[in-house]
Design a protein around this motif. Sequence first.
Motif, mmCIF file in Angstrom:
data_model
loop_
_atom_site.group_PDB
_atom_site.id
_atom_site.type_symbol
_atom_site.label_atom_id
_atom_site.label_comp_id
_atom_site.label_asym_id
_atom_site.label_seq_id
_atom_site.Cartn_x
_atom_site.Cartn_y
_atom_site.Cartn_z
ATOM 1 N N TYR A 119 0.575 -0.840 0.121
ATOM 2 C CA TYR A 119 0.142 0.180 -0.147
ATOM 3 C C TYR A 119 1.088 1.379 0.151
ATOM 4 O O TYR A 119 0.958 1.840 -0.783
ATOM 5 C CB TYR A 119 -1.215 -0.123 1.122
ATOM 6 C CG TYR A 119 -1.899 -1.004 1.361
ATOM 7 C CD1 TYR A 119 -2.476 -1.536 0.010
ATOM 8 C CD2 TYR A 119 -2.190 -0.850 2.768
ATOM 9 C CE1 TYR A 119 -3.730 -2.821 -0.152
ATOM 10 C CE2 TYR A 119 -3.740 -2.002 2.248
ATOM 11 C CZ TYR A 119 -4.099 -2.841 1.416
ATOM 12 O OH TYR A 119 -4.921 -3.226 1.749
ATOM 13 N N SER A 120 2.159 0.878 0.500
ATOM 14 C CA SER A 120 2.667 2.307 0.551
ATOM 15 C C SER A 120 3.019 2.639 -0.596
ATOM 16 O O SER A 120 3.445 4.041 -0.379
ATOM 17 C CB SER A 120 3.782 2.412 1.489
ATOM 18 O OG SER A 120 4.345 1.106 0.959
ATOM 19 N N ASP A 121 3.881 1.880 -1.774
ATOM 20 C CA ASP A 121 4.164 1.985 -2.601
ATOM 21 C C ASP A 121 3.127 2.855 -3.341
ATOM 22 O O ASP A 121 2.999 3.153 -4.533
ATOM 23 C CB ASP A 121 4.946 0.884 -3.424
ATOM 24 C CG ASP A 121 5.971 0.011 -2.796
ATOM 25 O OD1 ASP A 121 6.129 1.694 -1.538
ATOM 26 O OD2 ASP A 121 5.940 -0.196 -3.072
ATOM 27 N N ILE A 122 1.713 2.948 -3.439
ATOM 28 C CA ILE A 122 0.466 3.378 -4.837
ATOM 29 C C ILE A 122 0.198 4.535 -3.665
ATOM 30 O O ILE A 122 0.300 4.737 -2.990
ATOM 31 C CB ILE A 122 -0.558 2.297 -3.787
ATOM 32 C CG1 ILE A 122 -0.321 0.809 -4.229
ATOM 33 C CG2 ILE A 122 -2.207 2.530 -5.313
ATOM 34 C CD1 ILE A 122 -1.427 -0.400 -4.080
ATOM 35 N N PRO A 123 0.499 5.566 -5.442
ATOM 36 C CA PRO A 123 -0.288 7.001 -5.417
ATOM 37 C C PRO A 123 -1.438 6.755 -4.433
ATOM 38 O O PRO A 123 -2.064 6.454 -4.687
ATOM 39 C CB PRO A 123 -0.228 6.751 -6.241
ATOM 40 C CG PRO A 123 0.576 6.266 -7.357
ATOM 41 C CD PRO A 123 0.467 5.211 -6.272
ATOM 42 N N TYR A 124 -1.729 7.928 -2.866
ATOM 43 C CA TYR A 124 -2.798 7.685 -2.580
ATOM 44 C C TYR A 124 -3.481 6.953 -1.056
ATOM 45 O O TYR A 124 -3.971 7.280 -0.626
ATOM 46 C CB TYR A 124 -3.420 8.744 -3.044
ATOM 47 C CG TYR A 124 -3.019 10.318 -4.112
ATOM 48 C CD1 TYR A 124 -3.234 11.312 -4.472
ATOM 49 C CD2 TYR A 124 -2.828 9.411 -5.396
ATOM 50 C CE1 TYR A 124 -2.236 12.342 -4.692
ATOM 51 C CE2 TYR A 124 -2.058 11.007 -6.170
ATOM 52 C CZ TYR A 124 -2.054 12.141 -6.059
ATOM 53 O OH TYR A 124 -1.110 13.060 -6.767
ATOM 54 N N PHE A 125 -2.553 5.786 -1.847
ATOM 55 C CA PHE A 125 -3.233 5.339 -0.972
ATOM 56 C C PHE A 125 -3.191 5.226 0.931
ATOM 57 O O PHE A 125 -1.355 5.483 1.325
ATOM 58 C CB PHE A 125 -2.593 3.698 -1.145
ATOM 59 C CG PHE A 125 -3.316 2.668 -1.703
ATOM 60 C CD1 PHE A 125 -4.246 2.897 -3.232
ATOM 61 C CD2 PHE A 125 -4.289 1.427 -1.224
ATOM 62 C CE1 PHE A 125 -4.929 1.924 -3.631
ATOM 63 C CE2 PHE A 125 -4.732 0.268 -2.219
ATOM 64 C CZ PHE A 125 -5.596 0.972 -3.075
ATOM 65 N N PRO A 126 -4.095 4.985 1.597
ATOM 66 C CA PRO A 126 -3.904 4.945 2.977
ATOM 67 C C PRO A 126 -2.972 3.799 3.304
ATOM 68 O O PRO A 126 -2.346 3.439 1.929
ATOM 69 C CB PRO A 126 -5.098 5.016 4.127
ATOM 70 C CG PRO A 126 -6.015 5.279 2.858
ATOM 71 C CD PRO A 126 -4.936 4.734 1.541
ATOM 72 N N VAL A 127 -2.278 3.601 4.186
ATOM 73 C CA VAL A 127 -1.567 2.998 4.636
ATOM 74 C C VAL A 127 -2.597 1.868 6.327
ATOM 75 O O VAL A 127 -2.285 2.671 6.929
ATOM 76 C CB VAL A 127 -0.193 3.443 5.435
ATOM 77 C CG1 VAL A 127 0.658 2.012 6.001
ATOM 78 C CG2 VAL A 127 0.671 3.691 3.940
ATOM 79 N N SER A 128 -1.582 0.848 6.091
ATOM 80 C CA SER A 128 -2.719 0.064 7.676
ATOM 81 C C SER A 128 -1.731 0.146 8.870
ATOM 82 O O SER A 128 -0.768 -0.041 8.871
ATOM 83 C CB SER A 128 -2.681 -1.975 7.003
ATOM 84 O OG SER A 128 -4.141 -1.887 5.818
ATOM 85 N N THR A 129 -2.620 0.595 9.566
ATOM 86 C CA THR A 129 -1.784 0.336 11.339
ATOM 87 C C THR A 129 -2.231 -0.019 11.943
ATOM 88 O O THR A 129 -1.894 0.118 13.065
ATOM 89 C CB THR A 129 -1.749 2.151 11.370
ATOM 90 O OG1 THR A 129 -3.569 2.581 12.028
ATOM 91 C CG2 THR A 129 -1.759 3.138 10.517
ATOM 92 N N ARG A 178 -1.157 -4.656 1.914
ATOM 93 C CA ARG A 178 -0.969 -5.180 0.922
ATOM 94 C C ARG A 178 -1.806 -5.755 0.113
ATOM 95 O O ARG A 178 -2.933 -6.579 0.079
ATOM 96 C CB ARG A 178 -0.046 -6.455 0.522
ATOM 97 C CG ARG A 178 0.711 -7.353 -0.142
ATOM 98 C CD ARG A 178 1.717 -8.232 0.208
ATOM 99 N NE ARG A 178 2.513 -7.883 1.401
ATOM 100 C CZ ARG A 178 2.636 -9.122 2.072
ATOM 101 N NH1 ARG A 178 1.904 -10.263 2.109
ATOM 102 N NH2 ARG A 178 3.446 -8.770 3.414
ATOM 103 N N LEU A 179 -1.728 -4.878 -1.758
ATOM 104 C CA LEU A 179 -2.333 -5.162 -2.543
ATOM 105 C C LEU A 179 -2.317 -6.079 -3.806
ATOM 106 O O LEU A 179 -1.500 -6.727 -3.869
ATOM 107 C CB LEU A 179 -2.917 -4.081 -3.491
ATOM 108 C CG LEU A 179 -3.897 -4.112 -4.376
ATOM 109 C CD1 LEU A 179 -5.108 -3.615 -3.893
ATOM 110 C CD2 LEU A 179 -3.447 -2.581 -5.860
ATOM 111 N N ILE A 180 -2.460 -7.375 -3.753
ATOM 112 C CA ILE A 180 -2.779 -8.420 -4.488
ATOM 113 C C ILE A 180 -3.401 -8.777 -5.803
ATOM 114 O O ILE A 180 -4.378 -8.399 -5.427
ATOM 115 C CB ILE A 180 -2.407 -10.646 -2.878
ATOM 116 C CG1 ILE A 180 -1.774 -9.573 -2.000
ATOM 117 C CG2 ILE A 180 -2.019 -10.705 -4.360
ATOM 118 C CD1 ILE A 180 -2.359 -11.446 -1.395
ATOM 119 N N LEU A 181 -2.594 -8.822 -6.886
ATOM 120 C CA LEU A 181 -3.613 -8.869 -7.888
ATOM 121 C C LEU A 181 -3.538 -10.804 -8.426
ATOM 122 O O LEU A 181 -2.015 -10.873 -8.287
ATOM 123 C CB LEU A 181 -2.998 -8.191 -8.904
ATOM 124 C CG LEU A 181 -3.425 -6.865 -8.787
ATOM 125 C CD1 LEU A 181 -2.685 -5.872 -8.212
ATOM 126 C CD2 LEU A 181 -3.752 -6.498 -10.132
#
Length: 283
Positions: free
Chosen positions: A51-61, A68-71
């Motif tokens: 998530y931290s790499d995706i523009p504008y995505f929040p980050v789970s705390t 993590r986003l999985i495709l």
Amino acid sequence: MTNKRPGRLEIDEATKFIREHSDRVPELGVILGTGMGSLADDMENRVEIEYSDIPYFPVSTVESHKGRLILGDFHGVSTVMMQGRFHYYEGYSMQQIALPVRVMRNLGAKTLLVMNAVGSVNALIPAGSLVLVQDQINLMGDNPLIGENDETIGVRFPDMSQPFNRALIDLAEKAALEDKIPSVHRGVLVAVTGPCFETAAEYRMFQRMGADIVTMSTIPEVIAAVHCGLQVLCISVVTDDCLPDALEAVELSRILDTVAKTEPNLVALVRGFVREYSRSEMR
């Protein structure tokens, strides 16, 4: 932590970044709840993005949300999966919480399967049960659609008479019956902000309002999903009994333990649902 309102630009930039890592067009979006990250092990031909790499995505705390986003392929269905979600109590705005759902839709998803851990105020739905949510009550005091509407995302006044698709619920119930999965119920979900657990008086109020289960998430995601045209199924895992006249203190460790014990039934239900979905006209 910023409360900037993400819009079409942010949705498109996040989508573009994900497309640079995978050209997959997912059909199904999945949001995993507390302690449910192991379902991601079922993803094949996978591409993982933090998530931290995706523009504008929040980050789970929050503990147990990996962020993590999985495709990949989820039991034969092309899927984009969120391994970890975002909560209002973490300080994110409703619009930030809605962003990943809108990105899933922008990637091509048609259906959203969302899961969560909940408490039960219904004595007939005890801890360890699975609930197919049939309706919801928003007591979070906010809504991801407040503000200027973007017609390219959805209509100004989306209809919420059926936030959870009845045909999808039927498919999940069919899977539960065929696979002999025990303790599967239908219920009404109420959402509050958290992060504190509720008082006995509040649980009693939820009962009188017609709620069966309580969450600190999910409803903002569902509203955003309906707004952008996704059909939604929600499966909840009951982790604790919230009966006002027999209330006991709850700790996160106990919640995670209940999720772990219920996980085999949850995994079986999810797999069965995806099987039935892949055969259905809902695709």
